[in-house]
Design a protein around this motif. Sequence first.
Motif, short mmCIF file in Angstrom:
data_model
loop_
_atom_site.label_atom_id
_atom_site.label_comp_id
_atom_site.label_asym_id
_atom_site.label_seq_id
_atom_site.Cartn_x
_atom_site.Cartn_y
_atom_site.Cartn_z
N LEU A 1 0.81 -1.22 0.00
CA LEU A 1 0.00 0.00 0.00
C LEU A 1 0.84 1.28 0.00
CD1 LEU A 1 -2.83 1.29 0.24
CD2 LEU A 1 -2.60 1.08 2.73
N GLU A 2 1.81 1.36 0.89
CA GLU A 2 2.58 2.60 1.01
C GLU A 2 3.48 2.83 -0.21
OE1 GLU A 2 1.83 4.86 3.13
OE2 GLU A 2 0.34 3.48 3.91
N VAL A 3 3.97 1.76 -0.81
CA VAL A 3 4.75 1.90 -2.03
C VAL A 3 3.86 2.40 -3.16
CG1 VAL A 3 6.11 0.69 -3.78
CG2 VAL A 3 6.45 0.16 -1.35
N VAL A 4 2.66 1.85 -3.25
CA VAL A 4 1.69 2.31 -4.25
C VAL A 4 1.42 3.80 -4.04
CG1 VAL A 4 -0.73 2.17 -5.00
CG2 VAL A 4 0.59 0.07 -4.62
N ARG A 5 1.18 4.18 -2.80
CA ARG A 5 0.88 5.58 -2.49
C ARG A 5 2.03 6.50 -2.93
NH1 ARG A 5 -2.68 6.92 1.38
NH2 ARG A 5 -2.25 5.01 2.57
N LEU A 6 3.25 6.09 -2.60
CA LEU A 6 4.42 6.91 -2.95
C LEU A 6 4.58 7.03 -4.46
CD1 LEU A 6 7.03 8.41 -2.28
CD2 LEU A 6 8.18 6.19 -2.06
N LEU A 7 4.44 5.92 -5.18
CA LEU A 7 4.59 5.96 -6.63
C LEU A 7 3.52 6.83 -7.29
CD1 LEU A 7 5.53 2.22 -7.23
CD2 LEU A 7 6.99 4.20 -7.68
N VAL A 8 2.29 6.70 -6.81
CA VAL A 8 1.19 7.51 -7.35
C VAL A 8 1.45 9.00 -7.08
CG1 VAL A 8 -1.25 8.11 -7.05
CG2 VAL A 8 -0.56 5.71 -7.28
N GLU A 9 1.86 9.30 -5.85
CA GLU A 9 2.13 10.70 -5.50
C GLU A 9 3.33 11.25 -6.26
OE1 GLU A 9 2.48 10.58 -1.26
OE2 GLU A 9 0.30 10.55 -0.93
N SER A 10 4.19 10.35 -6.72
CA SER A 10 5.37 10.77 -7.49
C SER A 10 5.05 10.94 -8.97
CB SER A 10 6.49 9.74 -7.33
OG SER A 10 6.88 9.64 -5.98
N GLY A 11 3.81 10.64 -9.34
CA GLY A 11 3.39 10.85 -10.71
C GLY A 11 3.44 9.64 -11.61
N ALA A 12 3.54 8.44 -11.04
CA ALA A 12 3.56 7.23 -11.86
C ALA A 12 2.26 7.10 -12.65
CB ALA A 12 3.75 5.99 -10.98
N ASN A 13 2.37 6.57 -13.85
CA ASN A 13 1.20 6.38 -14.72
C ASN A 13 0.30 5.30 -14.14
OD1 ASN A 13 -0.63 5.75 -16.77
ND2 ASN A 13 0.86 6.08 -18.40
N LYS A 14 -0.88 5.69 -13.69
CA LYS A 14 -1.78 4.76 -13.01
C LYS A 14 -2.44 3.77 -13.96
CE LYS A 14 -3.96 8.30 -11.30
NZ LYS A 14 -2.99 9.40 -11.54
N ASP A 15 -2.50 4.11 -15.23
CA ASP A 15 -3.24 3.27 -16.18
C ASP A 15 -2.36 2.55 -17.19
OD1 ASP A 15 -5.78 3.94 -15.12
OD2 ASP A 15 -5.77 5.83 -16.21
N GLN A 16 -1.05 2.55 -16.97
CA GLN A 16 -0.16 1.86 -17.91
C GLN A 16 -0.31 0.35 -17.75
OE1 GLN A 16 3.75 3.50 -18.39
NE2 GLN A 16 4.65 1.54 -19.00
N GLY A 17 -0.67 -0.32 -18.84
CA GLY A 17 -0.94 -1.75 -18.79
C GLY A 17 0.24 -2.60 -19.20
N MET A 18 0.10 -3.88 -18.97
CA MET A 18 1.11 -4.86 -19.37
C MET A 18 1.16 -4.95 -20.89
SD MET A 18 2.34 -6.65 -16.61
CE MET A 18 2.47 -8.40 -16.97
N LEU A 19 2.29 -5.38 -21.42
CA LEU A 19 2.44 -5.47 -22.87
C LEU A 19 1.57 -6.55 -23.48
CD1 LEU A 19 6.33 -5.11 -23.24
CD2 LEU A 19 4.58 -3.38 -23.74
N ASP A 20 1.39 -7.69 -22.77
CA ASP A 20 0.70 -8.82 -23.39
C ASP A 20 -0.81 -8.69 -23.37
OD1 ASP A 20 0.57 -9.10 -20.66
OD2 ASP A 20 1.05 -11.25 -20.65
N ASP A 21 -1.37 -8.28 -22.23
CA ASP A 21 -2.84 -8.24 -22.13
C ASP A 21 -3.40 -6.91 -21.68
OD1 ASP A 21 -2.17 -8.17 -19.46
OD2 ASP A 21 -3.06 -10.11 -18.96
N GLY A 22 -2.53 -5.92 -21.43
CA GLY A 22 -3.00 -4.59 -21.05
C GLY A 22 -3.52 -4.45 -19.64
N ALA A 23 -3.30 -5.47 -18.79
CA ALA A 23 -3.76 -5.39 -17.41
C ALA A 23 -3.10 -4.20 -16.71
CB ALA A 23 -3.44 -6.68 -16.67
N THR A 24 -3.90 -3.42 -16.00
CA THR A 24 -3.43 -2.22 -15.32
C THR A 24 -3.18 -2.50 -13.83
OG1 THR A 24 -5.67 -1.52 -14.75
CG2 THR A 24 -4.79 -0.78 -16.88
N PRO A 25 -2.53 -1.56 -13.13
CA PRO A 25 -2.39 -1.71 -11.68
C PRO A 25 -3.73 -1.89 -10.97
CG PRO A 25 -0.87 -0.05 -12.46
CD PRO A 25 -1.74 -0.41 -13.64
N LEU A 26 -4.75 -1.13 -11.38
CA LEU A 26 -6.06 -1.27 -10.75
C LEU A 26 -6.65 -2.64 -11.01
CD1 LEU A 26 -8.45 -0.20 -9.19
CD2 LEU A 26 -9.28 0.89 -11.28
N PHE A 27 -6.49 -3.14 -12.22
CA PHE A 27 -7.01 -4.47 -12.56
C PHE A 27 -6.39 -5.54 -11.66
CE2 PHE A 27 -6.79 -8.53 -14.68
CZ PHE A 27 -8.06 -8.69 -15.20
#
Length: 268
Positions: A78-104
């Motif tokens: 959780l805290e790593v996710v929070r830090l990365l999001v607050e640092s501006g990481a792309n929340k919707d960038q999906g995997m190359l093979d199937d496009g699964a996102t962090p939220l998925f």
Amino acid sequence: EIMVACRQNNNTLLEQHLNQPRSPNFEAADSSTPLFVAALNGSLKCVLLLLEAGAEKEKGRTDIGATPLFIAAEMGHLEVVRLLVESGANKDQGMLDDGATPLFIAAGKGHLEVVQILVESGANKDQGRTNDGTTPLFIAAEEGHLEVVRFLVEAGAIKDQGMLDDGATPLHIAAEEGHLEVVRFLVESGANKDKGATDDGATPLFMAAQNGHLEVVRFLVGSGANKDQGTTDDGLTPLFVAAHSGHLEVVRFLVESGANKNLGKTDT
């Protein structure tokens, strides 16, 4: 040495190596970056040090496209996710093979607090995988994660968004898997009880009957689902498929509820 420090969650050693003139964006033999490894291990201090040293936030496993945020979400850090999001990481960038996102992936793993952070930070609630259209709500329903389903629906996720290949909805898959409380919540939230799959017209009731999920069948019928709605390709009804599959109690309940005993296959 930087990679070793990340794997060992040794932020003191990492800080020493980062003070030397070397980029933190190199890749190991498995195509992973130090930031990816730190995120995988939930090493919050290491993640912070790497970001401060200029680590690229979107560069993780370059071979499969898994970002540091994706792996942190998958592992429930959780805290790593929070830090990365607050640092501006792309929340919707999906995997190359199937496009699964962090939220998925967080929804599929049942990590409610991670799901909450991502959605509240603006992640796309309805972005499905690129290979089959499976949404975060669909995968949460499939896995029976009621609280994740509840949060996503209350946050405005589309309840009846179907898969790309067969149009199966979150209610459809929850009924097929026998997740009664998820089915109950989706129906009470307004999900379409009689929406059939686009390939064969199988309804949530049909799938529950086929798989012998008596309590789900009972609830759907009690909620007004069409007991005799057949598949579009061959006209099979919930009663027919329950009988064919040998689910006696489901058959008994459907007959006692007034299902038409004389409807059979239409393609024979």
